[in-house]
Design a protein around this motif. Structure first.
Motif, PDB file in Angstrom:
ATOM      1  N   LEU A  52       0.814  -1.219   0.000  1.00 38.08           N
ATOM      2  CA  LEU A  52       0.000   0.000   0.000  1.00 38.08           C
ATOM      3  C   LEU A  52       0.847   1.269   0.000  1.00 38.08           C
ATOM      4  O   LEU A  52       0.318   2.372  -0.166  1.00 38.08           O
ATOM      5  N   THR A  57      -2.122   5.409  -2.612  1.00 40.33           N
ATOM      6  CA  THR A  57      -2.421   5.130  -1.203  1.00 40.33           C
ATOM      7  C   THR A  57      -1.274   5.439  -0.257  1.00 40.33           C
ATOM      8  O   THR A  57      -1.470   5.481   0.951  1.00 40.33           O
ATOM      9  N   LEU A  76       1.250   6.274   4.658  1.00 40.96           N
ATOM     10  CA  LEU A  76       0.077   5.551   4.197  1.00 40.96           C
ATOM     11  C   LEU A  76      -1.147   6.413   4.446  1.00 40.96           C
ATOM     12  O   LEU A  76      -1.387   6.832   5.583  1.00 40.96           O
TER      13      LEU A  76
END
Length: 159
Positions: A52, A57, A76
């Motif tokens: 991620l 993201t 993140l």
């Protein structure tokens, strides 16, 4: 002359993989108060969600000192306003050279670029050097925004 540079890097490159390994080895060994085994390190890295840490993201940065891979960290996105600081690490041989603060600044810049207005993080009480770094750079304790077995304290900073 040696100086720091920071750039996005895929988490699976040789340098990023070794930095992530060293990070996990250090934090796990400190937690267990003994050297982590190769199996424990591999288990901790497996399925840890680093996929991620790529746009849109998140992002993963590798810091180099004099061209040598020396540090890493990720951001993140948690939602439209918040990003989480994660896997912040400077190899012991490169500590004391100003890289940790520069890494935090580069990660904050990346988080802003992803649209975040607030950075949050969680850490453990025994990671006193990390906690000192965060407070020195404007992070303040905040209520828990998540839970987990290796989380003792949470910090936040407005970007």
């Amino acid at each position: 002359m040696n100086h720091w540079t920071f750039a996005p890097e895929a988490v699976g490159t040789p340098d990023a993989s070794l930095l992530r390994h060293d990070y996990y080895d250090e934090v796990a060994s400190r937690y267990w108060k003994r050297p982590a085994t190769a199996e424990e390190i591999a288990g901790g890295l497996a399925g840890d969600g680093v996929e991620l840490l790529t746009p849109p993201t998140g992002e993963f940065l590798v810091g180099r000192y004099g061209g040598e891979a020396a540090a890493c960290g990720g951001v993140l996105l948690l939602d439209a306003d918040r990003a989480e600081l994660t896997r912040v690490y400077v190899r012991p041989a490169f500590r004391g050279k100003g890289g940790a603060g520069l890494l935090l600044g580069a990660l904050e810049e990346r988080a802003r670029g992803l649209g975040a207005r607030r950075m949050v993080l969680n850490t453990r009480l025994d990671l006193v050097e990390a906690r000192a770094l965060y407070t020195r750079h404007g992070y303040a304790e905040t209520p828990a925004y998540c839970t987990g077995p290796y989380m003792d304290v949470w910090y936040a900073k407005e970007l």
